[in-house]
Design a protein around this motif. Structure first.
Motif, PDB file in Angstrom:
ATOM      1  N   MET A  16       0.846  -1.203   0.000  1.00  0.00           N
ATOM      2  CA  MET A  16       0.000   0.000   0.000  1.00  0.00           C
ATOM      3  C   MET A  16       0.873   1.241   0.000  1.00  0.00           C
ATOM      4  N   HIS A  36       1.986   4.736   1.023  1.00  0.00           N
ATOM      5  CA  HIS A  36       1.815   5.530   2.240  1.00  0.00           C
ATOM      6  C   HIS A  36       2.779   6.708   2.216  1.00  0.00           C
ATOM      7  N   LEU A  75      -8.727   2.917  -3.633  1.00  0.00           N
ATOM      8  CA  LEU A  75      -7.802   3.396  -2.619  1.00  0.00           C
ATOM      9  C   LEU A  75      -6.542   3.935  -3.293  1.00  0.00           C
ATOM     10  N   CYS A 120      -4.059   6.126  -1.373  1.00  0.00           N
ATOM     11  CA  CYS A 120      -2.950   6.098  -0.418  1.00  0.00           C
ATOM     12  C   CYS A 120      -3.458   6.329   0.999  1.00  0.00           C
ATOM     13  N   THR A 121      -2.595   6.036   1.941  1.00  0.00           N
ATOM     14  CA  THR A 121      -2.779   6.457   3.326  1.00  0.00           C
ATOM     15  C   THR A 121      -1.693   7.480   3.633  1.00  0.00           C
TER      16      THR A 121
END
Length: 317
Positions: free
Chosen positions: A1, A3, A85, A87-88
């Protein structure tokens, strides 16, 4: 993912560009092209968790965070409009930019012309970023009076300001700080009013940042009564969170019908006279719209690898 860490976000963002993005997002909200939720909190066993979300096309997302012993741990998440989604993101750097950006939007719309003096009450974690915002938004600024309950904190901020080319002095009290100030920013955790109405200039725009819970109070009912207009970043949220207005309303000295949405001002839907003949108050507790606008800008710049360069499209994205 994918980030983005706080240090990466700090390299990607600058206050001027975040302010443009946040201003565009508020205007989009005012036109009905964006939306934001109110903050929700839960607490048990000594822990507190909070969440908030927004849609700022072509992005959506939000923020979840915990609070423990007065410290915050933030996580932001960003989606595209189709729900993918993207990014975080860590939240400290985003918060450093998006919080003073709301006050910058208010200054652009509500401050008296040619402001030269300012007051900053609160030299804590957020204080410096609001001081930088004042220096950026007030080109004719000749001096800032800074007060904090801890004199050493105010002195340290004055030294830092002077090193950055910002003329600043230590004020011995909140009253001394705000007297004759064209723009007043309060960033404290106070539970009692910081100054009386007669200390405030007719030219003053007051940007109140710290009363984010019903039991906090920076701005007293006498000051609120004197202000020609009261503008909120979210009127619905303010009814639950803004201690200044909640307490004034409970005392029968403020009617919620007076509250004006910043989004309506940014969108040009309502015309609010600037401070000048009577003070104006801006109350902000922070909304997810700001987080999504800032997160989207950081994401775009990380993908294009164009740190500190303006690439938002004027709609807060």
């Amino acid at each position: 993912m994918f980030h983005l860490r706080d240090d990466e976000i700090a390299e990607l963002l600058d206050l001027a560009s975040v302010t443009e993005a946040v201003e565009g997002a508020f205007a989009a909200w005012g036109r009905g092209d964006a939306d934001t939720t109110q903050r929700v909190r839960s607490s048990a066993g000594g822990g507190v968790a909070s969440a908030m979300a927004a849609v700022v096309p072509p992005f959506s997302g939000g923020k979840v965070y915990s609070t423990a012993s007065g410290a915050f741990t933030f996580v932001n998440i960003l989606f595209d409009i189709e729900g993918r989604l993207l990014c975080t993101l860590d939240g400290d750097a985003l918060t450093r930019y998006r919080t003073p950006a709301a006050c910058a939007v208010a200054i652009r719309a509500l401050a008296a012309p040619a402001c030269t003096t300012a007051a900053l009450i609160g030299a804590g974690r957020q204080g410096w970023y609001h001081l930088e915002m004042l220096a950026s938004e007030l080109p004719a600024l000749s001096g800032v009076a800074i007060h904090d309950l801890r004199p050493e904190a105010a002195e340290a901020m004055v030294e830092r300001a002077r090193a950055a080319g910002i003329s600043a002095t230590v004020a011995s009290s909140p009253t001394d700080a705000v007297r004759d100030a064209d723009v007043i920013v309060t960033v404290t955790q106070s539970t009692a009013p910081l100054f009386a109405a007669d200390a405030v200039s007719d030219r003053a725009l007051i940007c109140a940042v710290g009363a984010t819970k019903y039991d906090r109070c920076e701005i007293g009912a006498d000051v609120i009564e004197r202000c020609a207009s009261v503008v909120c970043d979210d009127v619905t949220g303010s009814r639950v969170e803004c201690g200044d207005l909640i307490q004034a309303a409970h005392a029968g000295r403020f009617d919620w019908s007076r509250a004006i949405e910043l989004s309506a001002v940014a969108a040009g839907i309502v015309d609010v006279p600037r401070a000048g003949t009577t003070p104006v108050l801006f109350e902000t507790q922070g909304v997810a719209l700001q987080d999504v606008a800032a997160a989207a800008l950081a994401y775009q710049r990380s993908r294009r690898k164009t740190p500190k360069a303006s690439d938002n499209n004027g709609d807060g994205t």
